[in-house]
Design an enzyme around this catalytic site. Structure first.
Site, PDB file in Angstrom:
ATOM      1  N   THR A  98       4.937  -2.475   1.069  1.00 28.78           N
ATOM      2  CA  THR A  98       6.100  -2.846   1.450  1.00 28.78           C
ATOM      3  C   THR A  98       7.264  -2.481   0.197  1.00 28.78           C
ATOM      4  O   THR A  98       8.072  -1.972   0.432  1.00 28.78           O
ATOM      5  CB  THR A  98       6.261  -4.262   1.925  1.00 28.78           C
ATOM      6  OG1 THR A  98       5.228  -4.315   2.965  1.00 28.78           O
ATOM      7  CG2 THR A  98       7.577  -4.794   2.460  1.00 28.78           C
ATOM      8  N   SER A 140       7.845  -2.143  -4.024  1.00 27.34           N
ATOM      9  CA  SER A 140       7.559  -1.720  -5.510  1.00 27.34           C
ATOM     10  C   SER A 140       8.185  -2.711  -6.333  1.00 27.34           C
ATOM     11  O   SER A 140       9.325  -2.590  -6.423  1.00 27.34           O
ATOM     12  CB  SER A 140       7.723  -0.425  -5.722  1.00 27.34           C
ATOM     13  OG  SER A 140       7.266   0.750  -4.810  1.00 27.34           O
ATOM     14  N   VAL A 173      -6.597  -0.877  -5.033  1.00 28.75           N
ATOM     15  CA  VAL A 173      -6.400  -1.145  -6.632  1.00 28.75           C
ATOM     16  C   VAL A 173      -5.962  -2.478  -6.681  1.00 28.75           C
ATOM     17  O   VAL A 173      -6.079  -3.124  -7.722  1.00 28.75           O
ATOM     18  CB  VAL A 173      -6.161   0.071  -7.353  1.00 28.75           C
ATOM     19  CG1 VAL A 173      -4.548   0.261  -7.182  1.00 28.75           C
ATOM     20  CG2 VAL A 173      -6.312  -0.006  -8.770  1.00 28.75           C
ATOM     21  N   ASP A 174      -5.086  -2.724  -6.078  1.00 18.33           N
ATOM     22  CA  ASP A 174      -4.234  -4.274  -6.197  1.00 18.33           C
ATOM     23  C   ASP A 174      -5.231  -5.297  -5.933  1.00 18.33           C
ATOM     24  O   ASP A 174      -5.320  -6.324  -6.854  1.00 18.33           O
ATOM     25  CB  ASP A 174      -3.145  -4.331  -5.214  1.00 18.33           C
ATOM     26  CG  ASP A 174      -3.507  -4.153  -3.788  1.00 18.33           C
ATOM     27  OD1 ASP A 174      -4.426  -3.778  -3.332  1.00 18.33           O
ATOM     28  OD2 ASP A 174      -2.663  -4.824  -2.835  1.00 18.33           O
ATOM     29  N   ARG A 175      -6.228  -5.292  -5.063  1.00 14.98           N
ATOM     30  CA  ARG A 175      -7.342  -6.238  -4.971  1.00 14.98           C
ATOM     31  C   ARG A 175      -8.107  -6.289  -6.104  1.00 14.98           C
ATOM     32  O   ARG A 175      -8.873  -7.165  -6.608  1.00 14.98           O
ATOM     33  CB  ARG A 175      -8.134  -5.876  -3.643  1.00 14.98           C
ATOM     34  CG  ARG A 175      -7.368  -5.911  -2.418  1.00 14.98           C
ATOM     35  CD  ARG A 175      -8.246  -5.412  -1.150  1.00 14.98           C
ATOM     36  NE  ARG A 175      -9.315  -6.074  -0.979  1.00 14.98           N
ATOM     37  CZ  ARG A 175     -10.409  -5.716  -0.285  1.00 14.98           C
ATOM     38  NH1 ARG A 175     -10.307  -4.682   0.267  1.00 14.98           N
ATOM     39  NH2 ARG A 175     -11.408  -6.698  -0.077  1.00 14.98           N
ATOM     40  N   THR A 215      11.378 -19.110  20.815  1.00 14.58           N
ATOM     41  CA  THR A 215      10.331 -17.923  20.620  1.00 14.58           C
ATOM     42  C   THR A 215      10.199 -17.651  19.054  1.00 14.58           C
ATOM     43  O   THR A 215       8.820 -17.500  18.399  1.00 14.58           O
ATOM     44  CB  THR A 215      11.038 -16.816  21.081  1.00 14.58           C
ATOM     45  OG1 THR A 215      11.160 -16.653  22.726  1.00 14.58           O
ATOM     46  CG2 THR A 215       9.957 -15.462  20.933  1.00 14.58           C
TER      47      THR A 215
HETATM   48  N1  LIG Z   1      12.746 -10.675  -0.548  1.00 15.12           N
HETATM   49  C1  LIG Z   1      11.862 -10.246  -0.030  1.00 15.12           C
HETATM   50  N2  LIG Z   1      11.812  -8.875   0.487  1.00 15.12           N
HETATM   51  C2  LIG Z   1      10.771  -8.540   1.273  1.00 15.12           C
HETATM   52  N3  LIG Z   1       9.827  -8.995   1.553  1.00 15.12           N
HETATM   53  C3  LIG Z   1       9.511 -10.281   1.134  1.00 15.12           C
HETATM   54  C4  LIG Z   1      10.658 -11.016   0.413  1.00 15.12           C
HETATM   55  N4  LIG Z   1      10.265 -12.144   0.233  1.00 15.12           N
HETATM   56  C5  LIG Z   1       9.071 -12.339   0.623  1.00 15.12           C
HETATM   57  N5  LIG Z   1       8.724 -11.336   1.285  1.00 15.12           N
HETATM   58  C6  LIG Z   1       7.434 -11.215   2.071  1.00 15.12           C
HETATM   59  O1  LIG Z   1       6.645 -10.467   1.195  1.00 15.12           O
HETATM   60  C7  LIG Z   1       5.954  -9.375   1.775  1.00 15.12           C
HETATM   61  C8  LIG Z   1       5.639  -8.380   0.705  1.00 15.12           C
HETATM   62  O2  LIG Z   1       5.006  -8.932  -0.373  1.00 15.12           O
HETATM   63  P1  LIG Z   1       4.419  -8.051  -1.668  1.00 15.12           P
HETATM   64  O3  LIG Z   1       3.471  -8.871  -2.232  1.00 15.12           O
HETATM   65  O4  LIG Z   1       5.426  -7.583  -2.373  1.00 15.12           O
HETATM   66  O5  LIG Z   1       3.717  -6.970  -0.307  1.00 15.12           O
HETATM   67  P2  LIG Z   1       3.363  -5.392  -0.934  1.00 15.12           P
HETATM   68  O6  LIG Z   1       2.512  -5.597  -2.233  1.00 15.12           O
HETATM   69  O7  LIG Z   1       2.114  -5.033   0.411  1.00 15.12           O
HETATM   70  O8  LIG Z   1       4.482  -4.430  -0.905  1.00 15.12           O
HETATM   71  C9  LIG Z   1       6.687  -8.985   2.748  1.00 15.12           C
HETATM   72  O9  LIG Z   1       5.660  -8.607   3.940  1.00 15.12           O
HETATM   73  C10 LIG Z   1       7.508 -10.470   3.471  1.00 15.12           C
HETATM   74  O10 LIG Z   1       6.478 -11.121   4.271  1.00 15.12           O
HETATM   75  C1  LIG Z   2      -5.359  -3.636   2.033  1.00 16.22           C
HETATM   76  C2  LIG Z   2      -4.183  -3.315   1.290  1.00 16.22           C
HETATM   77  C3  LIG Z   2      -3.552  -2.667   2.425  1.00 16.22           C
HETATM   78  C4  LIG Z   2      -3.201  -4.333   0.879  1.00 16.22           C
HETATM   79  O1  LIG Z   2      -2.223  -3.751   0.185  1.00 16.22           O
HETATM   80  P1  LIG Z   2      -0.843  -4.650   0.191  1.00 16.22           P
HETATM   81  O2  LIG Z   2      -0.691  -5.855   1.312  1.00 16.22           O
HETATM   82  O3  LIG Z   2      -1.023  -5.318  -1.253  1.00 16.22           O
HETATM   83  O4  LIG Z   2       0.471  -3.680   0.357  1.00 16.22           O
HETATM   84  C5  LIG Z   2      -4.522  -2.411   0.185  1.00 16.22           C
HETATM   85  O5  LIG Z   2      -5.247  -3.028  -0.700  1.00 16.22           O
HETATM   86  C6  LIG Z   2      -5.328  -1.075   0.418  1.00 16.22           C
HETATM   87  O6  LIG Z   2      -4.764  -0.029   0.955  1.00 16.22           O
HETATM   88  N1  LIG Z   2      -6.700  -1.113   0.383  1.00 16.22           N
HETATM   89  C7  LIG Z   2      -7.731   0.005   0.660  1.00 16.22           C
HETATM   90  C8  LIG Z   2      -8.607  -0.506   1.831  1.00 16.22           C
HETATM   91  C9  LIG Z   2      -9.482  -1.668   1.363  1.00 16.22           C
HETATM   92  O7  LIG Z   2      -9.152  -2.095   0.324  1.00 16.22           O
HETATM   93  O8  LIG Z   2     -10.552  -1.712   1.726  1.00 16.22           O
HETATM   94  K   LIG Z   3      -1.829  -7.857  -0.353  1.00 17.03           K
END
Ligand SMILES: Nc1ncnc2c1ncn2[C@@H]1O[C@H](COP(=O)(O)OP(=O)(O)O)[C@@H](O)[C@H]1O
Ligand SMILES: CC(C)(COP(=O)(O)O)[C@@H](O)C(=O)NCCC(=O)O
Ligand SMILES: [K+]
EC number: 2.7.1.33
Length: 279
Positions: A10, A12, A100-102, A177
């Site tokens: 979502t 960066s 890789v984030d995990r 809802t």
């Molecule tokens: N200001 C914001 N903008 C967008 N998403 C936000 C914000 N604050 C909280 N969120 C939540 O955080 C999630 C994104 O978190 P993040 O850890 O950055 O995700 P990812 O690593 O998957 O990109 C969104 O799905 C939303 O639920």
């Molecule tokens: C599970 C994830 C989608 C989580 O990503 P995020 O929510 O941090 O954007 C990411 O770590 C990913 O693409 N993993 C590859 C599949 C796996 O970890 O098994």
């Molecule tokens: K995550």
């Protein structure tokens, strides 16, 4: 300056870290997409001497980003999930397939706490376990709060859970809802985390400290009963540990690392699990 990038599905996220003092000078986030505009989306690259990247976005996004950065910055380090790093052995059958984030979260958590449960509440919610001694067990992936909500297609996507909400309120039945959806997905996320934590600690016979990160970490934290700490920079912590550059990093210090939460006893975890099974 060091530019750290955490490219999620979502958002960066970036931050600029002073290589001399180890201070964080600035940070920001933009929607994940293919093109970056230095000076607008990310800081001007003239001040950057090194970049460290964790990316789970599509390969093309990473390739474009790295190509752009390599033209302007001398040192560009891209993290990858490997079989072993910093004393942690990757639990995946194919280690390179672990997000890789995990992996960064697991390495940071292990460096800070020894064995741990690392929970990342972003687009997806991931729950990873590392035992004392460094065995990463693998983990669990569920849709994040936003994805769960969008999947319902009830027209509620634009009304997010207020991050200041009290957990008590979110655990009540919704009478509109948007509340029924928000309270439902919140309950789904926090109960999954609580249950998964207890099940794995029970299976492995060890009470582990829990660390939470990601965009929804703060609001999720309020509903998680297990003692835990929120560490917004946990993925960056993994980058620091893998590619140490500053004096503090070389000494094993990670920015913003929280105090390690004392886990409750295994007996209590097991009693809670037994109680929930009886209901
Ligand atoms: N200001 C914001 N903008 C967008 N998403 C936000 C914000 N604050 C909280 N969120 C939540 O955080 C999630 C994104 O978190 P993040 O850890 O950055 O995700 P990812 O690593 O998957 O990109 C969104 O799905 C939303 O639920
Ligand atoms: C599970 C994830 C989608 C989580 O990503 P995020 O929510 O941090 O954007 C990411 O770590 C990913 O693409 N993993 C590859 C599949 C796996 O970890 O098994
Ligand atoms: K995550």
């Amino acid at each position: 300056m060091i530019l750290d990038l955490d490219i999620g599905n979502t958002l960066s996220k970036w931050r600029l870290k002073d290589a001399e003092s180890s201070e964080i000078r600035s940070r920001g986030a933009v929607w994940t997409r293919e093109e970056w505009r230095p000076g607008a989306d990310i800081p001007d690259l003239d001040v950057v001497e090194a970049v460290r990247i964790s990316s789970v976005a599509r390969a093309a996004v990473l390739e474009e980003t790295v190509a752009l950065l390599r033209r302007r910055v001398r040192h560009v380090h891209v993290a990858h999930s490997t079989h072993e790093a910093l004393g942690v052995v990757n639990g995946y059958e194919e280690p390179g397939r672990l997000g890789v984030d995990r992996w960064m979260g697991a390495l940071a958590g292990y460096q800070l706490a020894g064995g741990c449960c690392a929970v990342d509440c972003g687009s997806a919610i991931t729950i990873d376990f590392v035992l004392p001694g460094g065995a990463h067990l693998g983990g669990f992936i569920i849709p994040g709060l936003r994805l769960m909500k969008e999947s319902l297609k009830l027209g509620t996507r634009n009304v997010a859970i207020d991050p200041e909400s009290e957990a008590d309120e979110l655990l009540e039945p919704g009478r509109r809802t948007v509340d029924a959806v928000n309270h439902g997905i919140y309950m789904a996320a926090v109960s999954a985390i609580n249950r998964i934590y207890s099940e794995v600690c029970d299976q492995e016979g060890v009470a582990l400290p829990m660390l939470l990160t990601g965009g929804d970490a703060r609001v999720v934290s309020r509903g998680v009963q297990v003692p835990h700490a929120v560490w917004p920079d946990m993925v960056y912590g993994g980058l620091e540990a893998c590619f140490p550059m500053t004096f503090a990093e070389r000494a094993g210090k990670m920015s913003g690392a929280p105090r390690v939460p004392e886990p409750v006893s295994l007996e209590k975890i097991r009693a809670g699990l037994a109680f929930s099974m009886l209901l």
